[in-house]
Each structure stands twice: as structure tokens, then as C-alpha cells.
Design a protein around this motif. Structure first.
Motif, PDB file in Angstrom:
ATOM      1  N   LYS A  54      12.080   3.421  -1.307  1.00 43.10           N
ATOM      2  CA  LYS A  54      13.161   2.645  -1.907  1.00 43.10           C
ATOM      3  C   LYS A  54      13.042   1.190  -1.504  1.00 43.10           C
ATOM      4  CE  LYS A  54      18.062   1.981  -2.437  1.00 43.10           C
ATOM      5  NZ  LYS A  54      19.399   2.350  -2.073  1.00 43.10           N
ATOM      6  N   ALA A  55      13.124   0.324  -2.499  1.00 50.11           N
ATOM      7  CA  ALA A  55      13.226  -1.107  -2.258  1.00 50.11           C
ATOM      8  C   ALA A  55      14.705  -1.459  -2.239  1.00 50.11           C
ATOM      9  CB  ALA A  55      12.506  -1.880  -3.354  1.00 50.11           C
ATOM     10  N   GLY A  56      15.127  -2.200  -1.230  1.00 48.45           N
ATOM     11  CA  GLY A  56      16.536  -2.562  -1.095  1.00 48.45           C
ATOM     12  C   GLY A  56      17.215  -1.759   0.000  1.00 48.45           C
ATOM     13  N   ARG A  57      18.449  -2.112   0.274  1.00 48.78           N
ATOM     14  CA  ARG A  57      19.198  -1.485   1.366  1.00 48.78           C
ATOM     15  C   ARG A  57      19.370   0.009   1.128  1.00 48.78           C
ATOM     16  NH1 ARG A  57      23.340   0.227   4.088  1.00 48.78           N
ATOM     17  NH2 ARG A  57      24.485  -0.930   5.651  1.00 48.78           N
ATOM     18  N   ILE A  58      19.142   0.765   2.190  1.00 51.23           N
ATOM     19  CA  ILE A  58      19.372   2.208   2.122  1.00 51.23           C
ATOM     20  C   ILE A  58      20.621   2.518   2.949  1.00 51.23           C
ATOM     21  CG2 ILE A  58      17.879   2.832   4.077  1.00 51.23           C
ATOM     22  CD1 ILE A  58      16.997   5.238   2.185  1.00 51.23           C
ATOM     23  N   ARG A  59      21.425   3.399   2.463  1.00 55.77           N
ATOM     24  CA  ARG A  59      22.664   3.802   3.146  1.00 55.77           C
ATOM     25  C   ARG A  59      22.402   5.072   3.950  1.00 55.77           C
ATOM     26  NH1 ARG A  59      26.180  -0.377   2.591  1.00 55.77           N
ATOM     27  NH2 ARG A  59      26.065  -1.223   0.507  1.00 55.77           N
ATOM     28  N   GLU A  60      23.198   5.253   4.980  1.00 55.97           N
ATOM     29  CA  GLU A  60      23.062   6.403   5.874  1.00 55.97           C
ATOM     30  C   GLU A  60      23.105   7.723   5.109  1.00 55.97           C
ATOM     31  OE1 GLU A  60      25.049   7.999  10.044  1.00 55.97           O
ATOM     32  OE2 GLU A  60      25.789   6.166   9.113  1.00 55.97           O
ATOM     33  N   GLU A  61      24.083   7.866   4.211  1.00 57.93           N
ATOM     34  CA  GLU A  61      24.221   9.129   3.474  1.00 57.93           C
ATOM     35  C   GLU A  61      23.030   9.365   2.534  1.00 57.93           C
ATOM     36  OE1 GLU A  61      26.577   5.803   1.807  1.00 57.93           O
ATOM     37  OE2 GLU A  61      26.781   6.834   3.708  1.00 57.93           O
ATOM     38  N   GLU A  62      22.485   8.290   1.989  1.00 64.31           N
ATOM     39  CA  GLU A  62      21.325   8.413   1.102  1.00 64.31           C
ATOM     40  C   GLU A  62      20.098   8.890   1.885  1.00 64.31           C
ATOM     41  OE1 GLU A  62      18.971   5.691  -2.197  1.00 64.31           O
ATOM     42  OE2 GLU A  62      20.254   4.692  -0.732  1.00 64.31           O
ATOM     43  N   LYS A 121       0.833  -1.218   0.000  1.00 65.20           N
ATOM     44  CA  LYS A 121       0.000   0.000   0.000  1.00 65.20           C
ATOM     45  C   LYS A 121       0.862   1.259   0.000  1.00 65.20           C
ATOM     46  CE  LYS A 121      -4.051  -1.898   2.302  1.00 65.20           C
ATOM     47  NZ  LYS A 121      -4.897  -1.823   3.507  1.00 65.20           N
ATOM     48  N   LEU A 122       2.092   1.126   0.479  1.00 66.56           N
ATOM     49  CA  LEU A 122       3.023   2.251   0.503  1.00 66.56           C
ATOM     50  C   LEU A 122       3.971   2.236  -0.695  1.00 66.56           C
ATOM     51  CD1 LEU A 122       3.804   2.387   4.325  1.00 66.56           C
ATOM     52  CD2 LEU A 122       2.494   4.047   2.985  1.00 66.56           C
ATOM     53  N   GLY A 123       3.647   1.417  -1.698  1.00 69.07           N
ATOM     54  CA  GLY A 123       4.388   1.470  -2.950  1.00 69.07           C
ATOM     55  C   GLY A 123       5.382   0.364  -3.223  1.00 69.07           C
ATOM     56  N   ASN A 124       5.494  -0.637  -2.359  1.00 68.62           N
ATOM     57  CA  ASN A 124       6.454  -1.719  -2.566  1.00 68.62           C
ATOM     58  C   ASN A 124       5.883  -2.717  -3.580  1.00 68.62           C
ATOM     59  OD1 ASN A 124       8.477  -3.605  -2.431  1.00 68.62           O
ATOM     60  ND2 ASN A 124       8.299  -3.965  -0.239  1.00 68.62           N
ATOM     61  N   ALA A 125       6.084  -2.416  -4.844  1.00 66.05           N
ATOM     62  CA  ALA A 125       5.484  -3.206  -5.921  1.00 66.05           C
ATOM     63  C   ALA A 125       6.157  -4.557  -6.119  1.00 66.05           C
ATOM     64  CB  ALA A 125       5.537  -2.411  -7.223  1.00 66.05           C
ATOM     65  N   ILE A 126       7.363  -4.745  -5.604  1.00 61.04           N
ATOM     66  CA  ILE A 126       8.086  -5.994  -5.872  1.00 61.04           C
ATOM     67  C   ILE A 126       8.294  -6.843  -4.618  1.00 61.04           C
ATOM     68  CG2 ILE A 126       9.224  -5.117  -7.927  1.00 61.04           C
ATOM     69  CD1 ILE A 126      11.731  -4.648  -6.246  1.00 61.04           C
ATOM     70  N   ASP A 127       7.618  -6.533  -3.532  1.00 63.75           N
ATOM     71  CA  ASP A 127       7.724  -7.291  -2.275  1.00 63.75           C
ATOM     72  C   ASP A 127       9.162  -7.450  -1.795  1.00 63.75           C
ATOM     73  OD1 ASP A 127       5.005  -7.658  -1.953  1.00 63.75           O
ATOM     74  OD2 ASP A 127       4.979  -9.558  -3.042  1.00 63.75           O
ATOM     75  N   ALA A 128       9.957  -6.405  -1.940  1.00 67.10           N
ATOM     76  CA  ALA A 128      11.361  -6.462  -1.540  1.00 67.10           C
ATOM     77  C   ALA A 128      11.518  -6.049  -0.077  1.00 67.10           C
ATOM     78  CB  ALA A 128      12.180  -5.524  -2.421  1.00 67.10           C
ATOM     79  N   LEU A 129      12.503  -6.640   0.568  1.00 63.55           N
ATOM     80  CA  LEU A 129      12.948  -6.210   1.889  1.00 63.55           C
ATOM     81  C   LEU A 129      14.448  -6.003   1.787  1.00 63.55           C
ATOM     82  CD1 LEU A 129      11.116  -8.493   4.477  1.00 63.55           C
ATOM     83  CD2 LEU A 129      10.639  -6.105   3.939  1.00 63.55           C
ATOM     84  N   PRO A 130      14.962  -5.005   2.461  1.00 60.57           N
ATOM     85  CA  PRO A 130      14.231  -3.967   3.181  1.00 60.57           C
ATOM     86  C   PRO A 130      13.505  -3.038   2.214  1.00 60.57           C
ATOM     87  CG  PRO A 130      16.572  -3.464   3.146  1.00 60.57           C
ATOM     88  CD  PRO A 130      16.415  -4.814   2.512  1.00 60.57           C
ATOM     89  N   TYR A 131      12.545  -2.320   2.792  1.00 60.63           N
ATOM     90  CA  TYR A 131      11.784  -1.335   2.028  1.00 60.63           C
ATOM     91  C   TYR A 131      11.620  -0.113   2.926  1.00 60.63           C
ATOM     92  CZ  TYR A 131       8.123   0.861  -0.734  1.00 60.63           C
ATOM     93  OH  TYR A 131       7.391   1.757  -1.490  1.00 60.63           O
ATOM     94  N   THR A 132      12.000   1.051   2.421  1.00 59.47           N
ATOM     95  CA  THR A 132      12.013   2.267   3.231  1.00 59.47           C
ATOM     96  C   THR A 132      11.158   3.345   2.587  1.00 59.47           C
ATOM     97  OG1 THR A 132      14.270   1.713   3.911  1.00 59.47           O
ATOM     98  CG2 THR A 132      13.532   3.963   4.336  1.00 59.47           C
TER      99      THR A 132
END
Length: 174
Positions: free
Chosen positions: A157-165, A133-144
Motif C-alpha cells: 500500500k502506498a500512503g498511510r496505513i491504519r492499525e485496523e487495516e 523493487k517492492l512495487g512502489n510505482a509512484i514513489d509515495a511515502l509512507p509505503y507498506t
């Protein structure tokens, strides 16, 4: 004639592969969206000890919602960075919430060994639908997802997020 068919088949295969890679990259890249998500703040999930935590406690703040699981290595890898950002920016009304798409027992065992500055709540299997419902169209984890003070999804974002990002996301909207 066979050479022409083979060349045509090869050309079609290459084009299909390029399109497939492009679609995959496009779906995984961070995106900027403005979608209503104020309904999120009406939800409540238990923490690792089973105590319900209403998400209304972060309403009116810039909120990072991170879907994760104990069995997901990139999820666990990004958690110390999320914890640092939360500790640093929480006094400035920027909150991070971890929603575990996992079992209560797994989260309880995980939190017994690891400490983080942000709340880790348990959604169980319903977290997958919530992330969709929040936009995770590909059922990926992590999802932010970054939700603003008014309840609009600004980034996802689907996938790992970095601190600087994540810090760049926050700086961009502040």
C-alpha cells in the motif's frame, strides 16, 4: 459548428478527468500481490546509531516493511500504530521494520525524541529504489509491504496505513 466542437471538447475533458481519477485511486489502493521478495532478507541497513542490522533476522516470519521519512507527516502519524502492532504481535513471529528514506542525522535526532517497539533502520536515498523493487510505482511515502515467511510480497500500500487495516491484512494471511 462551434457548439458541437465545444460540446465534444467538454465531453472529452470529462472522460479524461474520470479516467485520471480512476487511475489515481487504483494506484493508491492496497493491492494483493504475490511477488518474490526473498532477496530483501539478504540486505542490511544501519540503525540510528549506525549499527548494521541484517534483515535476515526476520527471515521466516511474517514481516511488515514500512518505508518512511522524518519529514513525512503521514509516516510519523502511523508509527505509534505500527509500534503497538509490533509489540502485540512480535511474540507470534510477526515483525515490523521501518526503513527510513532519510539521512542518518535526521533519523538519529528523531529517535532521540521518539521511541517505538520496532527497529528503525536507515536506507537513505537507496530506499526509494528498494521500495520501487517492492512495487512502489509512484514513489509515495509512507509505503507498506507485507512479506510472508517464504519471502513473497502478499500486500502493498502506498500512503498511510491504519492499525485496523494492517491487522486485517495479517488476519487474512494467518
Amino acid at each position: 459548428m462551434n457548439r458541437q466542437r465545444l460540446s465534444l471538447l467538454l465531453a472529452i475533458s470529462v472522460i479524461a478527468a474520470i479516467i485520471g481519477v480512476a487511475v489515481g485511486v487504483w494506484r493508491l489502493k492496497p493491492s494483493t500481490v504475490v511477488a518474490p521478495a526473498s532477496w530483501v532478507f539478504a540486505l542490511s541497513f544501519p540503525d540510528a546509531q549506525g549499527i548494521p542490522v541484517p534483515l535476515s533476522t526476520v527471515r521466516g516470519r511474517l514481516t511488515v516493511v514500512n518505508f518512511w521519512a522524518t519529514w513525512c507527516p503521514p509516516c510519523v502519524d502511523e508509527m505509534p500504530e505500527l509500534s503497538r502492532i509490533h509489540a502485540e504481535m512480535s511474540p507470534n513471529d510477526i515483525k515490523i521494520i521501518g526503513l527510513a528514506v532519510d539521512s542518518p542525522s535526521n533519523v538519529r535526532a528523531f529517535t532521540a525524541q521518539h521511541r517505538f517497539s520496532y527497529p528503525l533502520l536507515v536506507t537513505g536515498g537507496s530506499g526509494t529504489e528498494l521500495a520501487k523493487k517492492l512495487g512502489n510505482a509512484i514513489d509515495a511515502l509512507p509505503y507498506t509491504v507485507l512479506i510472508d515467511e517464504k519471502g513473497s510480497v502478499l500486500k502493498k500500500k502506498a500512503g498511510r496505513i491504519r492499525e485496523e487495516e494492517l491487522k486485517a491484512w495479517i488476519a487474512e494471511v494467518r
